[in-house]
Design an enzyme around this catalytic site. Structure first.
Site, mmCIF file in Angstrom:
data_model
loop_
_atom_site.group_PDB
_atom_site.id
_atom_site.type_symbol
_atom_site.label_atom_id
_atom_site.label_comp_id
_atom_site.label_asym_id
_atom_site.label_seq_id
_atom_site.Cartn_x
_atom_site.Cartn_y
_atom_site.Cartn_z
ATOM 1 N N HIS A 138 0.816 -1.229 0.000
ATOM 2 C CA HIS A 138 0.000 0.000 0.000
ATOM 3 C C HIS A 138 0.842 1.268 0.000
ATOM 4 C CE1 HIS A 138 0.340 0.091 4.535
ATOM 5 N NE2 HIS A 138 0.369 1.386 4.281
ATOM 6 N N ASP A 191 -0.660 -7.407 1.460
ATOM 7 C CA ASP A 191 -0.017 -6.092 1.511
ATOM 8 C C ASP A 191 1.497 -6.239 1.554
ATOM 9 O OD1 ASP A 191 0.373 -3.398 1.695
ATOM 10 O OD2 ASP A 191 -0.324 -3.199 3.764
ATOM 11 N N SER A 210 4.822 1.311 7.957
ATOM 12 C CA SER A 210 4.459 0.254 7.019
ATOM 13 C C SER A 210 5.712 -0.237 6.319
ATOM 14 C CB SER A 210 3.506 0.786 5.948
ATOM 15 O OG SER A 210 2.239 0.953 6.451
#
Length: 259
Positions: A63, A118, A213
């Site tokens: 993402h 992801d 992330s």
């Protein structure tokens, strides 16, 4: 309703915001995690973490590429060997990204995203020079189970308080405890996939936050997962566990792509 909108309604914050964050942790010993990568966009803004898995490949979250900040993909760079990302340290290597390889099941028809996929590979334009500041992190060898209540750690550059504005200049790290999959499922419903995901629970004081992330979750000195998302508005929310994508599940895909 697309998954992204649902995640926002639930209060999920994708951890790859333009701010980054380790909450309640400590400053890492400089260069103690030589596999860590700071993924940056134009004007040297840190936006995600990552891990060097081969001299020419970094593993991160899928993402990260979908955020608006990545509209100028030509300015997408990886910084290796960094402790203070706001200084031009001699140890640093800044390498442009040649190719982005998102997992094909992450995004379907540009609408619904499946965050249990992801994960993304970044092919670097030039090979990293391996030295005492920059090292490759070996991947786990097989798809094994990671038990609950194990202490793991994650590092990144960023927020030191849940409502902070600016990230930390230097790498910080925090120790977190893995949660049982059943409790992750109970909180996140069918958006948590036990086969491809694991999660950690916050004690209200320690957490990863926006901007982390793609940073690897390290358990017993080995990378087990990639940080994906957490609770919006409060990274230290005790009710909603923080979610990661299991690296071991994707070993066949990774090996196929990097050769």
């Amino acid at each position: 309703m697309v998954l992204y909108a649902f995640l926002l309604l639930l209060g999920i914050s994708l951890a790859g915001g333009m701010e980054s964050g380790i909450i309640g942790g400590k400053v890492s010993k400089p260069h103690s995690r030589p596999y860590m990568a700071s993924i940056q966009v134009e004007n040297k803004h840190h936006t995600c973490g990552g891990m060097l898995i081969r001299e020419d490949y970094v593993l991160t979250a899928a993402h990260c590429l979908n955020r608006s900040a990545f509209s100028g993909r030509g300015n997408f760079e990886v910084v290796l060997g960094a402790h203070n990302i706001h200084q031009d340290e001699k140890s640093q290597q800044r390498i442009k990204v040649l190719k982005y390889i998102q997992h094909p099941k992450f995004q379907s028809d540009n609408t619904e995203k499946d965050y249990s996929y992801d994960i993304m590979l970044l092919k670097l334009k030039n090979k990293a020079k391996v030295n005492k500041f920059v090292k490759v992190m070996p991947l786990p060898k097989k798809n094994g189970k990671t038990p609950a209540n194990v202490k793991c750690s994650i590092a990144g550059w960023g927020l030191t308080t849940p409502k902070g504005v600016e990230g930390s200049n230097v790498m910080r790290e925090v120790t977190l405890i893995l949660q049982e999959n059943s409790k992750c499922k109970e909180s996140w419903q069918h958006y948590f996939n036990s086969e491809r995901m694991i999660c950690s629970v916050s004690d209200g004081k320690h957490a990863f936050c926006q901007g982390d992330s793609g940073s690897p979750l390290i358990c017993n000195t080995k990378p087990q997962a990639i940080a994906s998302y957490t609770y919006n508005g409060s990274c230290v929310n005790k009710t909603y566990p923080q979610v990661y994508v299991k690296i071991s599940h994707f070993l066949p895909w990774i090996k196929k792509k990097i050769g």
